[in-house]
Design an enzyme around this catalytic site. Structure first.
Site, PDB file in Angstrom:
ATOM      1  N   ASP A 506       7.165  12.591   6.589  1.00 38.26           N
ATOM      2  CA  ASP A 506       7.924  13.797   6.288  1.00 38.26           C
ATOM      3  C   ASP A 506       7.272  14.789   5.313  1.00 38.26           C
ATOM      4  O   ASP A 506       7.096  15.953   5.621  1.00 38.26           O
ATOM      5  CB  ASP A 506       9.293  13.403   5.720  1.00 38.26           C
ATOM      6  CG  ASP A 506       9.991  12.357   6.566  1.00 38.26           C
ATOM      7  OD1 ASP A 506       9.597  12.177   7.725  1.00 38.26           O
ATOM      8  OD2 ASP A 506      10.925  11.716   6.067  1.00 38.26           O
ATOM      9  N   GLU A 707      11.176  -0.524   1.352  1.00 39.10           N
ATOM     10  CA  GLU A 707      10.663   0.541   2.212  1.00 39.10           C
ATOM     11  C   GLU A 707       9.209   0.849   1.865  1.00 39.10           C
ATOM     12  O   GLU A 707       8.371   1.021   2.745  1.00 39.10           O
ATOM     13  CB  GLU A 707      11.535   1.791   2.055  1.00 39.10           C
ATOM     14  CG  GLU A 707      11.226   2.893   3.032  1.00 39.10           C
ATOM     15  CD  GLU A 707      12.239   4.026   2.941  1.00 39.10           C
ATOM     16  OE1 GLU A 707      12.194   4.928   3.804  1.00 39.10           O
ATOM     17  OE2 GLU A 707      13.069   4.042   2.013  1.00 39.10           O
TER      18      GLU A 707
END
Length: 736
Positions: A506, A707
């Site tokens: 992103d 993550e």
């Protein structure tokens, strides 16, 4: 529509719902106790149960109905259930006798129904017995089950074990054992109190009611897009095997065993019940039959569950060094807890990114799915197939009423609700990196289902065609990340943002608007707008496309399409050659994105981990691979204390805790270390992999798989219990 918007936000969230900046400084997953650490092995367990007890810390009790953005209590679920549980607190006697929760998913968001909805108590001569009267209880998480063991006194033992019987139902077995020399006559009851949400209208959604065999919670219809979604048909229901009498007072209930329990010396008795969470009346009716079957044969159901988990554990530990097998089982448990069965618009069983993070709970993402399927195939190839189907269920058809120009595309993310149903997280503004053929081929390698290859082959071909039709602006055979024609992609900046999401990276520096990244419009032969492309051709995208073309050639061969095999092999070689010749910069020994207009390599944006993908895909020449190897093994570049950061340490844009600007993501680490092995650098790959597994905080302990991780300190960052991290750990651990 925008994906994962915060309720009050004007701008769209990143495609993976990037948390606010402060979240990266937190470690929400830590929830440990000294007592729990002393319970790493369960002396009553045998075989895999003892070897892999407590690979995750699953003790914790919720304080409120809403877990917050990050849930601090790690939970257990199985079989795709949409509700989950944890172990209670050893130190708090008020929690003894029940499992924490359940945590239930209100279509897309997690909520705690109770601190402990079914807390069991035993009585004798009208007095409640102290469950810890004979010493501290022992709480253990096992592969596929949660267990509590109590010694009430010198002659009475109680063991509670919870496992999932179906995709909607948990089975709890309470074994009461009289180890003394005198007969015992006991009573039993169960009690629980709702944890009610604080804010209206969700505060008024749950309601208790007594049933013939237990108790139920109904839910009113609530459509709070960013917090709580119910249709008014959901139901949580407890059903006892033995007759009980239930009374309800407000938010509290009590179910009492109808007849006393008499145990001769040495005798034991099991009290069994189920806890079901369903979304629709049809599901409830179907599950009622399943519950009757489970309660008719609870022991057989439990044994079948144990056998399934033995297969699972054998699958993930095969070829793994002994000192890494607990990590493999932790990865397995992470994936299974994040497994969601078909519900709403999710039509096949799939795996969500994380049940521990609000925005990742009720949906599935495309490139997450490709990686997760590869990991899942090691223990359940059929579940891996189902995950892939869950995404391809929503592949855009040529007959689409809203986006026929996107025929063949796989949307970025699909959830329980699409936009027409009031969902806000569904995302068709972009797709995700094309790793689907790799996933299909790897699942076939593990499961051997050639029919699955035949099913997926035309769908994979259509997805490839979409990339070159809608994302190759100058028709030169090198594609770009981009954005779809979508109401939310209504400005240059929103299109650039969606295109960055399409990469999966992103906020990586290479997509910064301030560094010159923009978008151009793509049109078909008639001049109709078909989408938008970034003003750069990306190295990872095109290496992924080349790899998928190779896998499509493999699939064509396996299904008897020899002509197709030749076409795909030729296409793959052309794509590999274009990446090798145009995207490698000999001056800095790295692969880079290139400018769409000039073909110039964008070296000023620094080196990103995407430049190592051509090793994983076999794209690089031998000299190119050697140069990339030198960067990957250089402490000033990618051999940081936790290796393989997403941006090189030497880059002016390196930020060790900013999502895709420096943290170590285990998927990219997997690609890098596997790429080194592919080109013969096995020793360097092994050294860096071992360092990562050791230095990433908590990986080798009982903390959740995260993550991502800080490459300098190893600190855990962002979402705990993250599925694709767990999935890629499995091939990393076995080196195969």
């Amino acid at each position: 529509m925008a994906v994962g918007l915060a309720p009050a936000a004007d701008a769209a969230r990143p495609a993976h719902g990037a948390p606010p900046a402060h979240a990266a400084r937190q470690d929400p997953a830590r929830h440990t106790t000294a007592t729990a650490d002393r319970q790493a092995a369960d002396p009553e367990a045998t075989g895999i149960r003892s070897a892999y007890a407590n690979v995750l810390d699953l003790q914790g009790v919720p304080a409120a109905a809403q877990p917050g953005e990050f849930n601090p209590v790690t939970v257990f679920a199985d079989r795709g259930a949409w509700h989950a549980y944890a172990l209670p607190s050893v130190q708090d006697p008020s929690t003894h006798g029940g499992f924490s929760g359940p945590l239930h998913i209100a279509q897309e968001y997690p909520w705690w129904l109770s601190k402990s909805f079914s807390r069991m108590r035993l009585t004798e001569a009208g007095e409640h017995l102290d469950l810890a009267g004979g010493g501290a209880p022992r709480f253990t998480s096992l592969p596929g089950a949660l267990r509590q063991t109590y010694r009430l006194d010198d002659g009475l033992r109680l063991t509670l074990e919870l496992r999932f019987a179906t995709e909607r139902t948990a089975l709890v077995r309470a074994r009461v054992h009289n180890t003394g020399r005198a007969p015992r006559t006991l009573g039993a009851d169960w009690t629980g109190t709702l944890l009610r949400p604080e804010a209206a209208p969700q505060r008024d959604a749950p309601a208790l009611s007594a049933t013939a065999r237990g108790v139920a919670v109904g839910f009113a219809r609530v459509r709070e897009k960013w917090d709580y979604l119910t249709d008014g048909t959901e139901r949580f229901e407890v059903t006892h095997r033995e007759p009980v009498r239930t009374t309800v007072e407000g938010d509290t209930y009590r179910s009492e065993l109808a007849a006393p329990l008499t145990l001769a010396p040495g005798a034991a008795r099991s009290l069994d019940w189920t806890e079901s969470y369903t979304f629709t009346a049809a599901e409830r009716a179907s599950e009622a039959s399943s519950v009757r079957r489970v309660l008719a044969h609870p022991a057989a159901n439990a044994l079948a569950g144990e056998a399934r988990w033995r297969r699972y554990v054998a699958g993930v530990t095969r070829g793994v060094p002994a000192d890494r097998r607990r990590l493999a089982v932790k990865s397995l448990e992470t994936l299974v807890t994040n497994w969601r069965s078909a519900a709403g618009r999710i039509r096949h069983d799939a795996i969500s990114p994380s049940l521990s993070y609000k925005w990742f709970t009720g949906g599935i993402w495309a490139w997450d799915t490709w990686k997760q399927a590869v990991g899942t195939a090691r223990f359940d190839p059929r579940l891996a197939q189902s995950q892939i189907r869950a995404m391809f269920d929503h592949q855009i058809r040529p007959t689409s009423a809203t986006r026929p120009q996107d025929a063949g595309m796989i949307p970025d993310a699909v959830f329980f609700n699409d936009q027409a149903d009031g969902g806000g997280n569904w995302n068709e503004r972009n797709s995700k990196p094309p790793l689907a053929a790799w996933a299909v081929w790897e699942v076939y390698r593990r499961g051997g289902d050639r029919a699955f290859l035949r099913e997926m082959y035309p769908k994979l071909a259509a997805y490839q065609a979409w990339w070159y039709r809608n994302r190759d602006h100058d028709r030169d055979g090198l594609a770009e990340y981009g954005a779809t024609v979508d109401p939310a992609n209504d400005s240059t900046e929103q299109r650039r943002l969606a295109a960055a999401w399409e990469s999966g990276m992103d906020n990586a520096p290479r997509f910064d608007a301030g560094l010159g990244t923009s978008v151009v419009t793509n049109r078909d032969a008639s001049g109709t707008v078909t989408g938008y492309s970034l003003t750069q051709e990306s190295v990872d995208l095109n290496a992924y496309l080349a790899a998928d073309q190779d896998h499509l050639a493999d699939i064509a061969r396996a299904t008897g399409d020899r002509a197709g095999e030749r076409r795909w092999r030729a296409r793959a070689e052309a794509t590999h050659r274009a990446v090798r010749e145009r995207m490698y910069d000999p001056g800095d020994g790295w692969f880079h994105d290139i400018a769409l207009d000039s073909g110039k390599r964008l070296t000023a944006r620094g080196r990103g981990i995407e430049g190592a993908i051509p090793l994983w895909t076999g794209t690089a020449s031998r000299p190119q691979a050697a140069a990339v190897r030198d960067r990957l093994t250089d402490p000033r570049e990618f051999a940081t204390p936790v290796p393989f950061p997403t941006v090189a340490r030497s880059s002016p844009y390196f930020a060790p805790q900013r999502y895709w600007r420096g943290p170590v993501w285990l998927d990219q680490a997997y690609f890098a270390q596997a790429g080194l092995r592919r080109y013969g650098y096995a020793a360097q790959s092994r050294t860096l992999t071992d360092r990562l597994l050791t230095a990433a905080h908590g990986l080798s302990a009982r903390s959740p798989v995260m993550e991502n991780y800080d490459p300098l300190t190893g600190a855990p960052l962002n979402s705990p219990n993250f599925s694709w991290s767990a999935a890629v750990l499995l091939p990393m651990l076995s080196q195969r």
